[in-house]
Design a protein around this motif. Structure first.
Motif, PDB file in Angstrom:
ATOM      1  N   PRO A 153       0.813  -1.218   0.000  1.00 22.86           N
ATOM      2  CA  PRO A 153       0.000   0.000   0.000  1.00 22.86           C
ATOM      3  C   PRO A 153       0.844   1.263   0.000  1.00 22.86           C
ATOM      4  O   PRO A 153       1.963   1.285   0.519  1.00 22.86           O
ATOM      5  CB  PRO A 153      -0.805  -0.115   1.292  1.00 22.86           C
ATOM      6  N   LEU A 154       0.271   2.313  -0.585  1.00 20.91           N
ATOM      7  CA  LEU A 154       0.888   3.632  -0.549  1.00 20.91           C
ATOM      8  C   LEU A 154       0.695   4.211   0.852  1.00 20.91           C
ATOM      9  O   LEU A 154      -0.204   3.778   1.591  1.00 20.91           O
ATOM     10  CB  LEU A 154       0.235   4.531  -1.591  1.00 20.91           C
ATOM     11  N   PRO A 155       1.513   5.201   1.241  1.00 19.32           N
ATOM     12  CA  PRO A 155       1.402   5.748   2.599  1.00 19.32           C
ATOM     13  C   PRO A 155      -0.009   6.204   2.986  1.00 19.32           C
ATOM     14  O   PRO A 155      -0.454   5.938   4.099  1.00 19.32           O
ATOM     15  CB  PRO A 155       2.389   6.920   2.582  1.00 19.32           C
ATOM     16  N   ASP A 156      -0.720   6.867   2.071  1.00 19.40           N
ATOM     17  CA  ASP A 156      -2.069   7.330   2.436  1.00 19.40           C
ATOM     18  C   ASP A 156      -3.039   6.160   2.604  1.00 19.40           C
ATOM     19  O   ASP A 156      -3.939   6.201   3.449  1.00 19.40           O
ATOM     20  CB  ASP A 156      -2.608   8.353   1.430  1.00 19.40           C
ATOM     21  N   GLU A 157      -2.842   5.088   1.841  1.00 18.37           N
ATOM     22  CA  GLU A 157      -3.669   3.894   2.004  1.00 18.37           C
ATOM     23  C   GLU A 157      -3.383   3.227   3.344  1.00 18.37           C
ATOM     24  O   GLU A 157      -4.290   2.744   4.021  1.00 18.37           O
ATOM     25  CB  GLU A 157      -3.407   2.895   0.870  1.00 18.37           C
ATOM     26  N   LEU A 158      -2.127   3.226   3.728  1.00 19.72           N
ATOM     27  CA  LEU A 158      -1.721   2.639   4.998  1.00 19.72           C
ATOM     28  C   LEU A 158      -2.324   3.426   6.165  1.00 19.72           C
ATOM     29  O   LEU A 158      -2.821   2.838   7.127  1.00 19.72           O
ATOM     30  CB  LEU A 158      -0.197   2.624   5.087  1.00 19.72           C
ATOM     31  N   LEU A 161      -6.056   2.582   6.379  1.00 18.65           N
ATOM     32  CA  LEU A 161      -6.282   1.240   6.923  1.00 18.65           C
ATOM     33  C   LEU A 161      -6.001   1.217   8.429  1.00 18.65           C
ATOM     34  O   LEU A 161      -6.759   0.620   9.200  1.00 18.65           O
ATOM     35  CB  LEU A 161      -5.413   0.217   6.197  1.00 18.65           C
ATOM     36  N   THR A 162      -4.943   1.882   8.848  1.00 15.93           N
ATOM     37  CA  THR A 162      -4.630   1.967  10.277  1.00 15.93           C
ATOM     38  C   THR A 162      -5.763   2.647  11.025  1.00 15.93           C
ATOM     39  O   THR A 162      -6.186   2.180  12.097  1.00 15.93           O
ATOM     40  CB  THR A 162      -3.300   2.726  10.497  1.00 15.93           C
ATOM     41  N   GLN A 163      -6.301   3.717  10.470  1.00 10.87           N
ATOM     42  CA  GLN A 163      -7.429   4.416  11.107  1.00 10.87           C
ATOM     43  C   GLN A 163      -8.665   3.519  11.174  1.00 10.87           C
ATOM     44  O   GLN A 163      -9.392   3.524  12.171  1.00 10.87           O
ATOM     45  CB  GLN A 163      -7.752   5.714  10.360  1.00 10.87           C
TER      46      GLN A 163
END
Length: 171
Positions: A153-158, A161-163
């Motif tokens: 995943p790209l940083p914004d996707e990560l 998902l974490t949120q």
């Protein structure tokens, strides 16, 4: 006690579940495949494929009960897992670094097979990060099984998902 099952938005992938055991916790994930149970199990236990999706795996695996799996975190820390189950019937299970238990079982479905992935551990301190990590690793395994190159995943996707996992486990 089972805590929170949610469906992902957009990609319709199953989020992990937290299962509370007597003295530990398990994160549980499912992923579906069009391939047979045997094909998925063979891929799970292939050292080369395993090292493409499983964190820090070196590709060194002695595929038998009592065999070792070697890991390298890339920062000079080498450790190993000991295989405790290794068959299509019993699943693929190992104790990683003398602490956590990883268990993978594959069942047949009408359209192929389903992977049942469990990570059993004792400390909830890294729950959200661990769930996020396994979610991504298992998605990469699905990509590999579908003949696609692994795409992390790209940083914004990560972050998203974490949120999502923070929200799921907050309840």
């Amino acid at each position: 006690m089972l805590i929170n099952l949610a469906l992902g938005k957009g990609n319709n992938m199953l989020f992990g579940q937290l299962i509370e055991n007597e003295s530990s916790y398990s994160l549980y994930f499912e992923r579906g495949f069009y391939q047979s149970k045997e094909a998925v199990f063979d891929a799970l236990t292939d050292p080369v494929i395993f090292s493409k999706w499983y964190p820090f795996a070196t590709g060194e695996m002695d595929g038998q009960v009592g065999g070792l799996i070697k890991f390298d975190d890339g920062e000079g820390n080498l450790y190993q897992g000991v295989i405790t189950k290794f068959s299509l019937t019993d699943g693929f299970e190992f104790i990683e670094d003398s602490r956590d238990v990883m268990r993978m079982e594959v069942s047949e479905t009408p359209s192929g097979s389903k992977l049942h992935f469990y990570h059993t551990f004792s400390d909830l301190a890294w729950l959200v990060q661990t769930a996020t990590g396994w979610h991504n690793c298992l998605n990469v395994f699905v990509q590999i099984m579908n003949g696609l190159p692994p795409q992390w995943p790209l940083p914004d996707e990560l972050v998203a998902l974490t949120q999502a996992y923070e929200e799921i486990f907050r309840k």
